[in-house]
Design an enzyme around this catalytic site. Structure first.
Site, PDB file in Angstrom:
ATOM      1  CG  HIS A 142      -0.399  -0.063   2.531  1.00  0.00           C
ATOM      2  ND1 HIS A 142      -1.041  -0.584   3.619  1.00  0.00           N
ATOM      3  CD2 HIS A 142       0.799   0.369   3.000  1.00  0.00           C
ATOM      4  CE1 HIS A 142      -0.280  -0.478   4.684  1.00  0.00           C
ATOM      5  NE2 HIS A 142       0.833   0.106   4.339  1.00  0.00           N
TER       6      HIS A 142
ATOM      7  CG  HIS B  14       1.309   4.765   6.922  1.00  0.00           C
ATOM      8  ND1 HIS B  14       0.130   4.268   6.415  1.00  0.00           N
ATOM      9  CD2 HIS B  14       2.254   3.833   6.653  1.00  0.00           C
ATOM     10  CE1 HIS B  14       0.374   3.095   5.835  1.00  0.00           C
ATOM     11  NE2 HIS B  14       1.640   2.808   5.968  1.00  0.00           N
TER      12      HIS B  14
ATOM     13  CG  HIS C   1       8.687  -0.955   2.794  1.00  0.00           C
ATOM     14  ND1 HIS C   1       7.981  -1.981   3.394  1.00  0.00           N
ATOM     15  CD2 HIS C   1       7.994   0.175   3.094  1.00  0.00           C
ATOM     16  CE1 HIS C   1       6.914  -1.499   4.018  1.00  0.00           C
ATOM     17  NE2 HIS C   1       6.899  -0.185   3.867  1.00  0.00           N
TER      18      HIS C   1
ATOM     19  CD  GLU D  62       3.685  -0.958   6.162  1.00  0.00           C
ATOM     20  OE1 GLU D  62       3.527   0.226   6.464  1.00  0.00           O
ATOM     21  OE2 GLU D  62       3.582  -1.378   4.992  1.00  0.00           O
TER      22      GLU D  62
HETATM   23 FE   LIG Z   1       2.397   1.035   5.235  1.00  0.00          FE
END
Ligand SMILES: [Fe+3]
Ligand SMILES: [Fe+3]
Lengths: 133, 283, 283, 133
Positions: free
Chosen positions: B12, B59, B196, B243
């Protein structure tokens, strides 16, 4: 920085794990950053950064790092990337450009690294691997 | 009886939303990424969910540092897309499903999961980008094809809930949905990841071997996936790779054996590896 | 090593705070109630906790209907007494213990309890009245004798967490405190109850037999107490009697066998039966 | 009232269990009530009740029950006692006085009942027990 006991993730290189100790240290810094997600606050901050920062009881070092846009120092002082990215967004800096700044390379070089598959995991798991080189 | 018919795993990344909102998805940088969702959009049309249960993380948008719920279930009538600092995404307001959401809340709390109930909440790219990639472009005056029940998971401040806890929550959500009297086709989304790291000197870390093993385990070996430790996520997949625990909620809500109908893996989107999988329950 | 040495069960009626704040505790209505805390205040002086872990509920004060956490742990540096609609209580600001609170938060979340972390929070009579009855009068410019870690439990919107879940959370809190390196004497408070109903035509319900059985089970049979259903609390002890699940968190944090050093039961305080017990761990 | 399915606690007499259905129905009513915990809001409400109530999208029935201080009706329409007690506190009504109003007896009678040990549980467990009498 406040006193930290040893953590199992302390041996990961080039990484700040945003745990409760960092969260406590960076609380007002991060609350300042998130305030910039709203356009009115961005305008007020833009008009007089110092006056706006007076609302948040940060440490002098945190305040200076905000004024200097010293992105690595903001993390060292308890900032979290999802908060500091709001300050970056205010300056028109994307997540990718911010990553380039933090890793100390030009935007194109960072972008090319990502296009070529990103930073490899080999050699980047342990601090000891970074110290060797 | 309501039932969960399928699970969708999906990254996302905010830049994916920006690419769609600015109409540049055909550019060489983005085309390979979006090509992987062509089949998914057809699948969504064919499978027509009545409700999407969407697991994502906020976030530092709706939740600031003052209040950090581990699991926050959205029980509001609607959820407005948030301004995350670069303007509100031009996508429709997300409509909730209050009766089913309240039913799930009650069932899951009595099942000894310690939810926070949210009766007002804005939603950020973590929720709207998966809707966009799976449903295609929808403008701000349009409507999303179905209501959405959001579950926001804390993955920003360490520790996130364990993968095992997420997996078990998925099972509890399934029990809740199975016991809802109305006939509803529910699809559950697990979003975030893949590998990431957005911050500091290791930013840009990508671990495609690890990510693909994770996708394999989503399809065939969730018992292995649920045991992955926080330390492994952090070390092997980057500080934001954690995540991926959110995919475990989705996986826990499915049958033990599922059919993988689609998979897509692409590097990069901005700083991130993009992973995507569609898993169908047999039934 | 930090350790939990004792548990305190205690009702938390607003009118008790008002009686103390207006200096009418010697009046015939109040004297029998406060007489039961004379020994408790001596016990507090003798046992001198370094930290109090205080389980209570917010009564629609710090949390409005928009956000309802099942378990909210106070990790702030301090917690101001709230104005609940009749002015702020003239008692000291409550100081937290941030390092221990954060340690507990991390430990308990990794132990698969889904806390909400609160870094800013006001506290209402649910927290300040137990401090007042146990520590005696302290004015607004005074200090409480020790820091307090608040745990707010949702008991207003059905369903509260089950008694069993509360009991197991107590065990997890104990594991967390046991693993904290500093030498600290921690006393845990479970507050709320006993039988009371504040609303509608059944208001004023009091069930002293039930309450005393509950006090007995706190002392000697927590395994029975943890299995009490929500329906039993609601039916037998009134709609607000369900606050007693919070005593289970306290009891779960103690040894299986404890020594009862004090007990007090009195009717009425306003609409409520007041119960109080002090239980010591053997070590 | 909105549609409610049967609940295991529906057979308890004289009691509203504040579950998600009631919470949803009473949302704006309860949010209005909690706003009165702050002195500034109490003053604004006191100056012009109708204008203040316009801020909260309640149903006309909820609005009227507020203006009428119809304490039982407020519960029927989704109010919860911890919220409606803020409206009562604004009027100088204590929890005990509010209980007297809801049970339909004079303050002294309710207070005496409490002093004599409260409302007994015998005969008050099931709706069927109330219907018999
Ligand atoms: Fe995220
Ligand atoms: Fe209470």
């Amino acid at each position: 920085m406040t006193e930290r006991t040893e953590k199992p993730y302390d041996d990961i290189p080039g990484t700040f794990v945003f745990d409760a100790d960092r969260s406590r240290e960076g609380y007002h810094l991060n609350m300042f950053c998130i305030s910039l997600r709203l356009a009115d606050n961005r305008a007020t901050f833009g008009a007089d950064e110092g006056a706006y920062l007076d609302r948040y009881p940060m440490t002098p070092a945190q305040r200076q790092a905000v004024l200097d846009r010293d992105w690595m120092e903001l993390l060292r002082l308890g900032g979290n990337i999802y908060y500091t990215s709001k300050l970056a967004a205010n300056d028109g800096i994307t997540f990718q450009e911010l990553a380039a700044k933090m890793t100390g390379v030009p935007n194109e070089e960072y972008r090319d690294m990502m296009l070529q598959g990103g930073r490899p995991i080999e050699g980047n798991r342990y601090k000891s691997e970074w110290e060797k080189t | 009886m309501a039932r969960i018919t399928a699970g969708v795993g999906c990254s996302h990344v905010p830049a994916i939303g920006v690419a769609m909102d600015t109409g540049i998805t055909d550019q060489p940088y983005w085309k390979p990424l979006f090509d992987g969702f062509v089949k998914s959009r057809e699948w969504m049309k064919d499978n027509k969910p009545d409700v999407i249960f969407l697991v994502y993380n906020d976030h530092c948008t709706a939740f600031d540092a003052s209040c950090i719920p581990t699991f926050a279930l959205g029980c509001a009538a609607e959820f407005a897309p948030a301004d995350e600092g670069w303007g509100r995404r031009p996508v429709p307001v997300v409509k909730g499903h209050q009766k089913l959401a309240s039913h799930i809340a009650q069932s899951v709390i009595l099942d000894e999961f310690d939810l926070t109930i949210m009766n007002e909440m804005e939603v950020d790219h973590g929720l709207t980008v998966p809707l966009s990639v799976m449903f295609g472009e929808h403008g701000v005056d349009d409507e999303w094809p179905c209501p959405v029940i959001p579950l926001a998971v804390n993955v920003v401040q360490y520790p996130a809930p364990t993968g095992n806890r997420c997996y078990n929550l998925g099972k509890a959500i399934r029990r809740a949905i199975d016991s809802y009297p109305e006939d509803l086709n529910v699809v559950i989304f697990g979003t975030g990841g893949m590998s990431h790291q957005l911050q500091a000197e290791r930013a840009g870390l990508i671990n495609p071997e690890w990510d693909n093993r994770f996708l394999d385990s989503m399809a065939n070996d969730p018992e292995a996936a649920r045991q992955i430790t926080h330390l492994e996520y952090l070390r092997e997949t980057g500080s934001e790779g954690i995540e991926m625990v959110m995919w475990l909620v989705m996986r826990g809500a499915l049958d033990e054996k599922v059919t993988e109908v689609h998979r897509h893996y692409h590097v990069p989107a901005s700083n991130t590896a993009v992973g995507h999988i569609i898993l169908e329950n047999h039934e």
